[in-house]
Design a protein around this motif. Structure first.
Motif, short mmCIF file in Angstrom:
data_model
loop_
_atom_site.label_atom_id
_atom_site.label_comp_id
_atom_site.label_asym_id
_atom_site.label_seq_id
_atom_site.Cartn_x
_atom_site.Cartn_y
_atom_site.Cartn_z
N GLY A 24 -8.63 10.50 -17.33
CA GLY A 24 -9.38 9.34 -16.63
C GLY A 24 -10.11 10.04 -15.39
O GLY A 24 -11.26 9.82 -15.43
N PRO A 25 -9.17 10.42 -14.25
CA PRO A 25 -9.99 11.03 -13.22
C PRO A 25 -10.76 12.44 -13.48
O PRO A 25 -11.81 12.26 -12.84
N SER A 26 -10.29 13.15 -14.60
CA SER A 26 -11.38 14.29 -15.17
C SER A 26 -12.59 13.61 -15.45
O SER A 26 -13.62 14.24 -15.18
N LEU A 27 -12.75 12.59 -16.24
CA LEU A 27 -13.96 12.04 -16.75
C LEU A 27 -14.85 11.44 -15.51
O LEU A 27 -15.82 11.85 -15.69
N VAL A 28 -14.05 10.85 -14.49
CA VAL A 28 -14.94 10.37 -13.44
C VAL A 28 -15.62 11.59 -12.60
O VAL A 28 -16.73 11.54 -12.37
N ASP A 128 -7.14 10.95 -23.86
CA ASP A 128 -5.82 10.31 -23.01
C ASP A 128 -6.03 8.69 -23.19
O ASP A 128 -6.51 7.94 -22.23
N PRO A 129 -5.23 8.37 -24.09
CA PRO A 129 -5.34 6.70 -24.39
C PRO A 129 -4.66 5.95 -23.34
O PRO A 129 -4.94 4.61 -23.20
N GLN A 130 -3.89 6.56 -22.44
CA GLN A 130 -3.30 5.64 -21.33
C GLN A 130 -4.31 5.73 -20.29
O GLN A 130 -3.94 4.99 -19.23
N ALA A 131 -5.44 6.36 -20.09
CA ALA A 131 -6.24 6.32 -18.99
C ALA A 131 -6.66 5.02 -18.78
O ALA A 131 -6.88 4.15 -19.55
N LYS A 132 -6.74 4.54 -17.40
CA LYS A 132 -7.09 3.21 -17.02
C LYS A 132 -8.68 3.40 -16.55
O LYS A 132 -8.93 3.64 -15.17
N LEU A 133 -9.77 3.07 -17.36
CA LEU A 133 -11.18 3.61 -17.08
C LEU A 133 -11.90 2.34 -17.19
O LEU A 133 -11.69 1.42 -18.19
#
Length: 219
Positions: A24-28, A128-133
């Motif tokens: 999640g952080p990596s995508l942002v 990362d299915p658990q990412a909160k995005l």
């Protein structure tokens, strides 16, 4: 064109260069790097520094499948020169806006009601299915409920701008907040604002109604 004023800290870029930043952080961070020449250069420098360190390490024997896996991973990467284009599996952006290429691998829900003049979309990251995005779309002059954070929230402004009492964040800007920040983002009157946010832990809203809505959408 607005000059980008707010960037990820070097520790985030270093973690991304090392491949240790969660999905999640990596995508942002990736959406910011895509829009920011300064941070692309910093990231490339950190990646080059990491490569030098690896060259100085004693060699280790690779598994027989290492080359096959590496080649398969390379083949799966999208070409860097792929032009930005509409993404069918993301909600419709405002006219004139195109989603970042970093979101090409993601899917997202339709825009959902969050409050008057406010909508949200849950983003799914296959790696990362658990990412909160989340994508947040807030109307001109509207404001989010005042809140702090149980952990870290990373936000990239994709369209429009907001001010949260600390600074003005415009399209291309990046923000990192945690429990030390207690703020209320207010969208500027010039137009709506769309942000991509990665939330570790929870947003801790002051008001009971906002706390209930936040809990319902796992924000």
């Amino acid at each position: 064109m607005t000059m980008i004023q707010h960037h990820p800290a070097d520790d985030l870029l270093l973690a991304m260069a090392a491949g240790s930043l969660p999905g999640g952080p990596s995508l942002v961070v990736a959406t910011h790097v895509e829009a920011c020449a300064q941070c692309r250069s910093r990231l490339q420098l950190l990646e080059a520094a990491g490569a030098v360190v690896l060259e100085d390490l004693a060699p280790e024997t690779l598994s027989p499948q290492a080359l096959t896996r590496t080649l398969a991973a390379i083949d799966a990467l999208p070409p860097e020169a792929t032009p930005a284009r509409p993404v069918a599996h993301l909600p419709a952006p405002p006219e004139g806006m195109v989603w970042p290429r970093a979101l090409q691998a993601c899917t997202a829900t339709r825009w959902r009601w969050l409050g008057p003049g406010m909508r949200w979309s849950r983003v799914a990251l296959p790696a990362d299915p658990q990412a909160k995005l989340f994508l947040l779309r807030i109307g001109a002059g509207m404001k989010l409920a005042r809140h702090t954070h149980s952990d870290t929230e990373l936000t990239q402004v994709l369209h429009g701008s907001f001010h949260d009492g600390r600074a003005l964040f415009e399209a291309g800007d990046f923000d990192q907040t945690d429990g030390s920040i207690h703020h209320q983002p207010v969208v500027q009157a010039s137009g709506e604002c769309i942000c991509l946010a990665s939330i570790e832990g929870r947003m801790l809203f002051d008001g009971a109604v906002a706390r209930t809505l936040g809990a319902l959408i796992d924000m």
